[in-house]
Design a protein around this motif. Structure first.
Motif, PDB file in Angstrom:
ATOM      1  N   ALA A 298      -4.323  25.879  38.936  1.00 55.50           N
ATOM      2  CA  ALA A 298      -5.505  26.213  38.143  1.00 55.50           C
ATOM      3  C   ALA A 298      -6.638  25.217  38.353  1.00 55.50           C
ATOM      4  N   GLN A 299      -6.307  23.951  38.495  1.00 50.20           N
ATOM      5  CA  GLN A 299      -7.335  22.938  38.678  1.00 50.20           C
ATOM      6  C   GLN A 299      -7.937  22.951  40.077  1.00 50.20           C
TER       7      GLN A 299
ATOM      8  N   LYS B 284     -10.340  27.453  41.433  1.00 49.75           N
ATOM      9  CA  LYS B 284     -11.093  27.921  40.270  1.00 49.75           C
ATOM     10  C   LYS B 284     -11.854  29.208  40.524  1.00 49.75           C
TER      11      LYS B 284
ATOM     12  N   LEU C  41     -10.863  35.055  36.804  1.00 51.66           N
ATOM     13  CA  LEU C  41      -9.640  35.838  36.995  1.00 51.66           C
ATOM     14  C   LEU C  41      -9.791  37.213  36.362  1.00 51.66           C
TER      15      LEU C  41
ATOM     16  N   GLN D 167      -8.034  28.875  31.277  1.00 54.81           N
ATOM     17  CA  GLN D 167      -9.150  27.969  31.018  1.00 54.81           C
ATOM     18  C   GLN D 167      -9.898  27.573  32.295  1.00 54.81           C
ATOM     19  N   CYS D 168      -9.181  27.376  33.390  1.00 57.77           N
ATOM     20  CA  CYS D 168      -9.817  26.902  34.630  1.00 57.77           C
ATOM     21  C   CYS D 168     -10.300  28.039  35.520  1.00 57.77           C
ATOM     22  N   CYS D 169      -9.536  29.095  35.610  1.00 50.82           N
ATOM     23  CA  CYS D 169      -9.905  30.224  36.479  1.00 50.82           C
ATOM     24  C   CYS D 169     -10.659  31.253  35.648  1.00 50.82           C
TER      25      CYS D 169
ATOM     26  N   ALA E 282      -3.569  27.059  31.211  1.00 52.35           N
ATOM     27  CA  ALA E 282      -4.385  26.333  32.186  1.00 52.35           C
ATOM     28  C   ALA E 282      -5.079  27.303  33.148  1.00 52.35           C
ATOM     29  N   ILE E 283      -4.391  28.345  33.555  1.00 50.88           N
ATOM     30  CA  ILE E 283      -5.003  29.329  34.438  1.00 50.88           C
ATOM     31  C   ILE E 283      -6.158  30.034  33.742  1.00 50.88           C
TER      32      ILE E 283
ATOM     33  N   LEU F 186       1.616  25.512  38.160  1.00 53.47           N
ATOM     34  CA  LEU F 186       0.530  26.379  37.704  1.00 53.47           C
ATOM     35  C   LEU F 186      -0.691  25.575  37.276  1.00 53.47           C
TER      36      LEU F 186
ATOM     37  N   CYS G 173      -7.399  33.897  28.967  1.00 52.41           N
ATOM     38  CA  CYS G 173      -7.975  34.596  30.123  1.00 52.41           C
ATOM     39  C   CYS G 173      -9.032  35.569  29.592  1.00 52.41           C
TER      40      CYS G 173
END
Length: 500
Positions: free
Chosen positions: A264-265, A268, A295, A290-292, A287-288, A260, A316
């Motif tokens: 996420a990295q 994006k 979403l 913060q990076c995506c 991580a999803i 995951l 999110c």
């Protein structure tokens, strides 16, 4: 005096004898008589031209004027004009156009943009590209399933059909398409052919692909927007990180926090993510989030996440829709070993979430459901469908969702009318209510003012009583002991009467 053909031929002229001896010439004369319908004379015989060396049907057509022949008028139109005409036809008529001619068959293949592959060799041989050159959306899952012979038994699981033999039913995990999938090397071979032939691909569904296969798709198909991977793992996700323009992603397989984080990295620009059977936890969901940053929709199916995954949802910030499907347990995260997991009061929340949906989930853990409702406290639409364990006490955890405007409850048999009213009485913004197939909610137990309190109301709670009232008086629905009593099924007396 006897007569013989030989003597007759002796008295006939040489031209007549040679003419009658030639069977071909004789047939030509008969054919000309049928066409001209005129009596033949020795002078006219020499004026009859021989028919061309063709069939009888073609000889007949030769005597008709050319204007009466059937001509394909569409052959005068260019391919582009024909494509414009065929594209405007209804779908019901478009499907049978390929039967007209080979040209129409090729034109219809150029109009098709989406396909579900059933034969893997059809892709490997290059026939898919030659038959459908303009495909944009391709589903390879059914083609990835081995089908060695026609066993007469087909098993369908999650829109995937695969053969089932007599030997596979002895295994505990036989009802799984993974047992019949092609090898990763064979899948990569087909993916390379696909990427080279369809550079404008926008959607792909594939099973058991490897890291190199996904890298090939990422390099050769830069317009790819939607990807669905089945039998996925953390190693495969190292290749998916190269899909820079990916917006919709569905993963099914054993993916952990490591996978995951890699996802996420790399992706994006995700707006919609669906995870099925993943084993991630707090770090992966965080991580999803913060990076995506784009979403918008998150779906978790067959939830096998670690305790504490829910604590990553507040990261999110732009999440508007959360859906849980077939989740056996929903934990709050208090028992997690993660040091960042705090008490329920410090859970945080998703600020812009609007839609919260639970389908076929087990919600017996009130503490976990309460934590989920606190994180989604700003939700305006709540859907609970076929949720096991949703009793009055568990549903009471939804009292904190004070901004709900639409509530839908279907197939929750433990919930009663008292438990429902105790919660919705505090929802001042509730405008739409839908209650279907909740057998413990009786019509007579509901306040009559409910029908006038909502702008949209669908009320079918007690399906069992409705069925019994509909079957009343027709003799259906009674128990077998009363329906098939001894007097009506006395086979001995029936046999004695029939013998007499």
């Amino acid at each position: 005096m006897t007569f013989s053909p030989d003597k007759e031929n002796q008295h006939s002229s040489p031209s007549q004898s040679s003419w009658f001896k030639s069977k071909k010439a004789f047939n030509n004369v008969l054919f000309a008589m049928r066409l001209n319908k005129q009596p033949l004379t020795p002078k006219s015989l020499n004026q009859i031209p021989p028919p061309p060396p063709s069939s009888r049907r073609a000889s007949k057509l030769h005597h008709f004027p050319p204007t009466d022949l059937t001509i394909d008028k569409t052959s005068l139109l260019s391919d582009q004009i024909m494509l414009n005409i065929l594209s405007n036809l209804p779908k019901s008529q478009r499907d049978s156009n390929f039967l007209v001619s080979k040209r129409w068959l090729n034109l219809q293949g150029r109009l098709l943009t989406s396909i579900r592959l059933l034969d893997w060799y059809f892709l490997i041989s290059g026939r898919l590209l030659s038959r459908f050159p303009n495909l944009l959306k391709i589903d390879l899952v059914n083609g990835c399933i081995l089908s060695p012979q026609n066993l007469g038994v087909s098993v369908t699981n999650n829109h995937v059909s695969f053969p089932g033999g007599s030997d596979c039913f002895h295994r505990r995990d036989w009802f799984s398409p993974e047992n019949y999938a092609l090898s990763g090397e064979e899948i990569d071979r087909g993916v390379r052919v696909l990427a080279a032939g369809f550079p404008n691909l926008t959607k792909l569904v594939v099973m058991n692909a490897t890291e190199m296969g996904i890298l090939t798709i990422a390099e050769e198909c830069p317009k790819l927007r939607e990807l669905e991977l089945r039998m996925c793992s953390d190693r495969v996700l190292r290749g998916i990180a190269a899909c820079q323009n990916l917006q919709i992603l569905q993963l099914s397989g054993s993916v952990s926090d490591v996978g995951l984080i890699i996802l996420a990295q790399g992706c994006k620009k995700l707006t919609k993510l669906e995870l099925s059977g993943c084993r991630g936890g707090y770090e992966g969901v965080k991580a999803i989030g913060q990076c995506c940053s784009m979403l918008d929709e998150l779906t978790l199916t067959n939830l096998d996440m670690e305790d504490g995954w829910m604590l990553g949802l507040p990261f999110c910030e732009n999440l508007t829709s959360l859906r849980l499907v077939s989740c056996k347990r929903i934990t709050s995260g208090d028992d997690s070993d993660n040091s960042d997991a705090g008490p329920d009061d410090d859970l945080g929340h998703c600020p812009v979430i609007k839609n919260l949906r639970l389908d076929k989930c087990q919600v017996r853990d009130k503490k976990g459901l309460t934590a989920l409702f606190r994180i989604c406290r700003n939700a305006t639409e709540l859907v609970l469908q076929s949720c096991w364990g949703l009793s009055d006490e568990v549903f009471g955890a939804a009292a904190g969702l004070r901004r709900v405007r639409s509530l839908s409850i279907q197939g929750c048999t433990l919930l009663t009318a008292h438990g429902l009213e105790s919660v919705i009485v505090g929802w001042s913004e509730l405008r739409s209510l839908k209650v279907v197939a909740c057998n413990n909610i009786k019509d007579e137990e509901i306040n009559p003012e409910v029908s006038t309190a909502f702008a949209e109301l669908r009320w079918e709670p007690d399906s069992r009583s409705r069925l019994c009232s509909g079957l009343a008086g027709i003799g259906v629905g009674r128990k077998g002991g009363k329906f098939f009593n001894k007097s009506s099924c006395d086979w001995k007396s029936f046999r004695s009467r029939s013998d007499s």
